[in-house]
Enzyme design. Structure first.
Site, short mmCIF file in Angstrom:
data_model
loop_
_atom_site.label_atom_id
_atom_site.label_comp_id
_atom_site.label_asym_id
_atom_site.label_seq_id
_atom_site.Cartn_x
_atom_site.Cartn_y
_atom_site.Cartn_z
N CYS A 58 0.83 -1.20 0.00
CA CYS A 58 0.00 0.00 0.00
C CYS A 58 0.87 1.26 0.00
CB CYS A 58 -0.99 -0.03 1.16
SG CYS A 58 -2.39 1.09 0.93
N HIS A 107 -3.61 -5.32 0.88
CA HIS A 107 -3.41 -5.79 2.26
C HIS A 107 -3.93 -7.22 2.36
CE1 HIS A 107 -2.39 -1.86 3.89
NE2 HIS A 107 -3.44 -1.34 3.30
#
Length: 514
Positions: free
Chosen positions: A354, A438
């Site tokens: 991310c 994630h």
């Protein structure tokens, strides 16, 4: 309406999340249809539900404990800190603006948008939060609510939507959890109760002692004296449980030396261990991504903040962050950026997730999060990033290294991948990997293939165990929480509270709220 209970705490980190999860697991094993709820959460660890809503990971974990699908109803307000004084406000799973603490809790200084936050006041959210709770109670036999911080934060009581404010509005009984491992638990129980108004005190049914070590008979005289002083029952004395490893709430308070919750490194399946270093960047978010690695036999995970700590690492992870540009500056100031570049040049593994993926790219255009404009990235991946006002919230499914992968996305940054090998909607160049996903390492087969590749690149004779299942391990941990409640709490009394509400005639403890 189904029954309900609010689990409050004498402090932050007293154990509210684990006690709530434990009660949920205990109840569902008894055949009770139960759901978790937290009116307002402050956390950098979040999750995306199947309907695309962002909620706190603690509530997602509690939903798993209850064996139900998490929804936005379970955590209608999520605050994601961007600094010591401001947070992004997420309402019903969607970001509605950035707001100062003063603006949110009742003063001026808010910049959030949306009708639910008109006037910039937390109090405006009480009605929609109560509506979410009512919807859950109309669907489930019981709803176990988690409070935040302490219910005796008297400076915030007027606008409270997560502790006594919601308990009084919904007429919920309250049990206060105290961490005896910190010391002063009796004073904390008494003081917490005595600082509440008579109306709030009437809902506080009693207490739960958490993290007790030693002979419980030595504590019993104090429990009896507490009952004499307060007229309230102690519903359980829960022993200290090592290595629970459940999802944390507050990414701002991570200890860089112990962020993987008391993980026990078991002997490796192969000949070597594998060392993983996680850069503890500012405003680190979703550091739970590395829990699946820590569950692998022979994988050592540690959080680091100095370049020399990367020297012996076989894999370095740059995790998610709520402040990508700030994290990039921090890496450069600390000398970690230069070390990451050296690793990449030497073909040693680096994984960016991310925000960590974004800063590995060529440049970042940020007029949303930091408003820093165009900033040069580390240049380790052929990626250009710009920040969009709309947040991406998704539950992608794909394939990498020949294995199925599931994950979730929470980011404002949009990545334009200009080259390299495709990898989970990101890319890979040599031993440097980057993705917005994630949770990908929780996919067992993919995690094994990835660790095999890392071990080859690092020159380690490490072999992933063939049968490690992160999902099974998580279920075992949740069952341990249920066992703690079943074996060490007064479950009959807890059931009466959930079904019947607060006991009548609880005495007032002076002085009460000012």
């Amino acid at each position: 309406m189904g029954g309900g209970l609010l689990i409050a705490g004498t402090t932050s980190d007293a154990g509210k999340s684990v006690v709530t999860a434990g009660i949920c697991r205990w109840l569902v094993r008894r055949g009770v249809k139960v759901a978790p709820f937290k009116g307002q959460n402050m956390s950098l660890n979040s999750f995306v539900t199947r309907e695309g809503a962002e909620i706190g990971r603690a509530q997602a974990m509690q939903a798993q404990a209850a064996r139900v699908e998490p929804t936005a109803l379970m955590n209608p307000v999520l605050l994601k800190p961007g600094s010591d004084r401001s947070s992004q406000v997420v309402f019903m799973g969607r970001p509605v603006g950035e707001m100062s603490a003063r603006g949110f809790f009742g003063g001026s200084g808010g910049t959030a948008t949306g009708t639910a936050l008109s006037g910039g006041r937390q109090q405006a959210l009480l009605e929609p939060v109560l509506d979410c709770l009512a919807q859950l109670r109309s669907t489930y036999d019981a709803v176990i609510c988690e409070g935040a911080g302490s219910p005796a934060e008297i400076n915030l009581r007027r606008t409270d939507i997560v502790n006594m404010g919601i308990a009084r509005a919904a007429k919920l009984p309250v049990v206060v959890v105290g961490d005896i491992d910190r010391g002063g638990v009796f004073a904390s129980f008494f003081g917490t109760t005595a600082l509440l108004s008579p109306e709030d005190q009437a809902l506080v049914a009693g207490y739960v002692v958490n993290k007790f070590r030693g002979d419980v008979t030595l504590l019993e005289p104090g429990i009896e004296m507490l009952r004499g002083l307060t007229g309230r029952h102690t519903y359980g004395i829960l022993p200290y449980a090592h290595g629970l490893g459940i999802d944390e709430e507050d990414g701002l308070r991570v200890s860089m030396r112990g962020a993987v919750r008391e993980s026990v490194v078991t002997p490796p399946f192969g000949q070597d261990v594998l060392r993983v270093a996680v850069c503890a960047v500012p405003l680190m978010s979703n550091f739970t991504d590395v829990d699946a690695l820590a569950a692998e036999p022979g994988v050592v995970v540690r959080f680091v903040d100095r370049p020399e700590e990367l020297t012996d690492a076989d894999l370095v992870i740059v995790p998610g962050t709520r402040g990508t540009v700030r994290a990039l500056e921090w890496l450069r100031e600390r000398g970690l950026a230069a070390e990451l570049s050296r690793r990449a040049a030497e073909g040693r593994p680096v994984l960016g997730i991310c925000g960590g993926f974004q800063l590995l790219g060529e440049h970042i255009e940020d007029d949303v999060e930091s408003k820093a404009g165009t900033v040069a990235g580390l240049g380790l991946l052929p990626v250009r990033v710009w920040f969009a006002a709309e947040k991406t919230l998704a539950r992608p499914v794909g394939e990498a290294l020949g294995e199925r992968v599931e994950g979730y996305e929470i980011h404002h940054g949009v990545a334009q991948v200009l080259g390299g090998e495709a990898f989970l909607d990101g890319c890979r160049v040599g031993s440097v990997w980057g993705t917005h996903w994630h949770g990908s390492l929780e996919s067992d087969a993919f995690r094994r293939r990835f660790l095999e590749q890392v071990a080859r690149d690092a020159g380690r004779r490490f072999t992933p165990a063939p049968d490690t299942s992160f999902g099974v391990l998580r279920e075992e941990q949740l069952d341990r929480l249920g066992d703690l409640i079943e074996e060490h709490a007064d479950t009959d009394a807890l059931l009466r509270l959930i079904e019947q509400g607060p006991p009548a005639g609880l005495p007032f403890i002076p002085p009460g709220a000012p």
